[in-house]
Motif scaffolding. Structure first.
Motif, PDB file in Angstrom:
ATOM      1  N   SER A  52       0.803  -1.233   0.000  1.00 47.28           N
ATOM      2  CA  SER A  52       0.000   0.000   0.000  1.00 47.28           C
ATOM      3  C   SER A  52       0.833   1.280   0.000  1.00 47.28           C
ATOM      4  CB  SER A  52      -0.944   0.003   1.209  1.00 47.28           C
ATOM      5  OG  SER A  52      -0.204  -0.051   2.418  1.00 47.28           O
ATOM      6  N   GLY A  53       2.174   1.151  -0.027  1.00 47.58           N
ATOM      7  CA  GLY A  53       3.018   2.343  -0.124  1.00 47.58           C
ATOM      8  C   GLY A  53       3.403   2.957   1.198  1.00 47.58           C
ATOM      9  N   VAL A  54       2.987   2.339   2.331  1.00 47.62           N
ATOM     10  CA  VAL A  54       3.439   2.835   3.642  1.00 47.62           C
ATOM     11  C   VAL A  54       4.952   2.731   3.712  1.00 47.62           C
ATOM     12  CG1 VAL A  54       3.371   2.430   6.133  1.00 47.62           C
ATOM     13  CG2 VAL A  54       1.269   2.253   4.788  1.00 47.62           C
ATOM     14  N   TYR A  55       5.485   1.582   3.253  1.00 44.79           N
ATOM     15  CA  TYR A  55       6.932   1.451   3.048  1.00 44.79           C
ATOM     16  C   TYR A  55       7.169   1.678   1.561  1.00 44.79           C
ATOM     17  CZ  TYR A  55       6.681  -0.753   7.633  1.00 44.79           C
ATOM     18  OH  TYR A  55       6.438  -1.002   8.963  1.00 44.79           O
ATOM     19  N   SER A  56       7.833   2.764   1.239  1.00 44.10           N
ATOM     20  CA  SER A  56       7.929   3.174  -0.159  1.00 44.10           C
ATOM     21  C   SER A  56       8.977   2.360  -0.908  1.00 44.10           C
ATOM     22  CB  SER A  56       8.242   4.667  -0.247  1.00 44.10           C
ATOM     23  OG  SER A  56       9.495   4.941   0.335  1.00 44.10           O
ATOM     24  N   GLY A  83      -5.702   2.172  -7.414  1.00 45.99           N
ATOM     25  CA  GLY A  83      -6.909   1.389  -7.137  1.00 45.99           C
ATOM     26  C   GLY A  83      -6.787   0.442  -5.964  1.00 45.99           C
ATOM     27  N   ILE A  84      -5.814   0.689  -5.074  1.00 46.20           N
ATOM     28  CA  ILE A  84      -5.615  -0.153  -3.882  1.00 46.20           C
ATOM     29  C   ILE A  84      -6.026   0.653  -2.649  1.00 46.20           C
ATOM     30  CG2 ILE A  84      -3.913  -1.372  -2.449  1.00 46.20           C
ATOM     31  CD1 ILE A  84      -2.235  -1.723  -5.033  1.00 46.20           C
ATOM     32  N   ALA A  85      -6.841   0.043  -1.794  1.00 41.49           N
ATOM     33  CA  ALA A  85      -7.238   0.710  -0.540  1.00 41.49           C
ATOM     34  C   ALA A  85      -7.023  -0.251   0.617  1.00 41.49           C
ATOM     35  CB  ALA A  85      -8.699   1.139  -0.595  1.00 41.49           C
ATOM     36  N   ILE A  86      -6.493   0.252   1.724  1.00 38.12           N
ATOM     37  CA  ILE A  86      -6.244  -0.582   2.907  1.00 38.12           C
ATOM     38  C   ILE A  86      -7.020  -0.017   4.099  1.00 38.12           C
ATOM     39  CG2 ILE A  86      -4.101   0.650   3.464  1.00 38.12           C
ATOM     40  CD1 ILE A  86      -3.023  -2.105   4.499  1.00 38.12           C
ATOM     41  N   LEU A 165      -9.160  -4.325  -2.364  1.00 35.05           N
ATOM     42  CA  LEU A 165      -9.473  -3.869  -1.014  1.00 35.05           C
ATOM     43  C   LEU A 165      -8.744  -4.750  -0.005  1.00 35.05           C
ATOM     44  CD1 LEU A 165     -11.276  -2.001   0.771  1.00 35.05           C
ATOM     45  CD2 LEU A 165     -13.022  -3.795   0.677  1.00 35.05           C
ATOM     46  N   ILE A 166      -7.938  -4.125   0.862  1.00 36.43           N
ATOM     47  CA  ILE A 166      -7.180  -4.859   1.890  1.00 36.43           C
ATOM     48  C   ILE A 166      -7.803  -4.554   3.247  1.00 36.43           C
ATOM     49  CG2 ILE A 166      -4.910  -5.254   2.918  1.00 36.43           C
ATOM     50  CD1 ILE A 166      -3.767  -3.786   0.361  1.00 36.43           C
TER      51      ILE A 166
END
Length: 506
Positions: A52-56, A83-86, A165-166
């Motif tokens: 999800s990009g928290v860790y880039s 299009g990814i949501a956590i 969806l996560i």
């Protein structure tokens, strides 16, 4: 169109002294519900934070391939654009804002430079219909229950045109009805073409909903199981999660509690001035030495309020009735009084009220009994180190050392630290409120084993739990609470899930 909406290839992520992910491979088919399971600390949440990009990109090695293209997310906003949501266990909603403001927070609908509130409210209503939530979009988040807040989070994700969806432990804080509604919604979203990844410790839910299950252990991919092939069973999942078979998740006790009553409540009632009503009414219960007494009931029945009223009444309820310890009536005006009388309370909210997350294991474990390692108000640091190491070893807290920050530990290990803190206070009566919430099957087994050893040594335990199998598996006797009253007392021989639910809904 590629069969797999997501591939994560050879993902490795390291923290100082810890390799959280070690060459992990993970594939998710388009349009499926894919469950990710593993013990606490296995790497599940870390893997999803990479996705999800928290860790880039650059903070890990390996490739994230989404919709057939290699992605280099540098923030959560990048993954949302793709299009990814956590949705995390701790919901990211603003309590004082309305439902419609929360749904479009960060991607507001604008007409020129101004926000178009009419269109916002209209589209928020459409999103709420999709998640089957019948509430006024203008209601504030703080006025909704946790189950409805969870649905608002999903509506928020859908408003961003989500394709994947996560959900991280989405049912951990929900009651059975809300959990069932959420799982039903995931199946409906699947029918609409939305792919879901769900992290969960609740294996019955995993088995009920998953098309595929991937198991992580110690930061590595162990296996992926296919529902169509009949591979997804509780025994198979547990064996792969913990690396061994656990024949009985609730370890048996080969001894019985004594007949000595160590704790009693008589005609115990509590009035909450803030709510303007009585929340506990004429409670009568007792606990024997070396006994585990289960407290069952639906969410909101008054179970946690009961624990708080016993443990020094920090909520400042107006109390009536008698609290009796070893034959002597007690009045506690502060939790300190309860601790001195031999009572300890492990709260259900370990992150909010149970632990100081920015402090280390050592400081948290000794916190409830600093006087025993202090002289003239000065802490004996050598003694503190000794105590912390003893509890780290005896509770099998998995961490590089006692200087590890508690906020960086897995949920199961945080729970062990919280338990260690109160065991160091050397109580006679231990109240455990949701002792295994949000922790995996292996850590649960360890907690249950510790509980058995404590009662074998003569401690008495009052266990509050929403999980009926846990109540039935660990209790010697069970009290059922409904709307602030005890509606039944059951011996373990006569207790069943059906009987408990019948009493809980009286």
């Amino acid at each position: 169109m590629v069969e797999h909406i997501l591939e994560m290839r050879n993902i490795t992520k390291e923290f100082p002294g810890v390799k959280a992910l070690n060459n992990v491979n993970f594939k998710v088919k388009r349009g499926e519900i894919h469950c990710l399971v593993g013990e606490n600390g296995a790497g599940k949440s870390t893997l999803m934070k990479v996705l999800s990009g928290v860790y880039s990109h650059g903070e890990y090695t390996g490739d994230v391939i989404f919709n057939g293209e290699v992605q280099k997310f540098t923030s959560v906003r990048d993954s949302e654009k793709a299009g990814i949501a956590i949705i995390y266990q701790e919901l990211a909603l603003v309590p004082e804002m309305t439902v419609y403001e929360n749904i479009f927070l960060g991607h507001e609908i604008r007409r020129g430079a101004a926000i178009d509130w009419n269109e916002t409210i209209l589209q928020a209503g459409e999103m709420l219909k999709r998640v089957k939530l019948n509430v006024n979009p203008a209601v504030k988040i703080k006025d909704l229950g946790v189950g409805k807040q969870q649905l608002v989070e999903i509506a928020k994700a859908l408003s961003k045109d989500v394709k994947l969806l996560i959900l991280d432990e989405p049912t951990a804080a929900l009651n059975e009805d809300d959990s069932e509604n959420l799982l039903k919604l995931l199946k409906e979203l699947k029918a609409q073409g939305i792919t879901s990844i769900m992290i969960s410790h609740k294996l019955k839910e995993v088995i009920a909903i998953a098309d595929t299950v991937t198991v992580l252990r110690d930061g590595q991919t162990i296996c992926s199981l296919d529902a169509k092939k009949g591979e997804i069973t509780e025994n198979v999942i547990i064996k792969n999660m913990v690396g061994r078979e656990i024949d009985n998740i609730y370890p048996k006790r080969n001894f019985k509690p004594s007949n000595e009553t160590v704790f009693e409540l008589k005609n115990w009632s509590a009035y909450d001035p803030g709510l303007g009503r009585e929340i506990l009414k004429d409670i009568n219960l007792n606990v024997k030495k070396g006994e585990i007494v289960g407290i069952a009931g639906l969410m909101g029945a008054g179970r946690t309020e009961l624990a708080q009223s016993i443990f020094g009444n920090a909520a400042e309820y107006q109390l009536k009735g008698d609290l009796i310890i070893k034959g002597q009536k007690k009045v506690f005006k502060h939790p300190d009084d309860a601790i001195r009388a031999g009572i300890a309370y492990v709260t259900e909210d370990r992150k909010g009220n149970g632990l100081i997350l920015i402090d280390d294991i050592k400081q948290n474990i000794t916190l409830a009994n600093l006087k025993s390692i202090s002289k003239n108000g000065v802490i004996n640091q050598n003694e503190e180190i000794k105590v912390a190491n003893e509890y780290k070893a005896s509770l099998n807290i998995k961490a590089p050392g006692i200087e590890q920050k508690v906020g960086n530990l897995s949920g199961g290990n945080q729970q062990k630290v919280s338990l260690g803190k109160w065991l160091f206070a050397r109580p006679d009566i231990l109240i455990l409120d949701e002792p295994t919430r949000g922790i995996d099957v292996g850590a649960k087994y360890e907690i249950y084993t510790i509980m058995n050893e404590l009662v074998r040594q003569g401690m008495s335990i009052i266990m509050i739990s929403s999980e009926l199998p846990e109540v039935l598996g660990m209790s010697d006797r069970i009290y059922v609470v409904s709307e602030g009253r005890i509606t039944g007392e059951l011996s373990i021989e006569e207790a069943t899930q059906e009987r408990i639910m019948e009493l809980a809904t009286n």
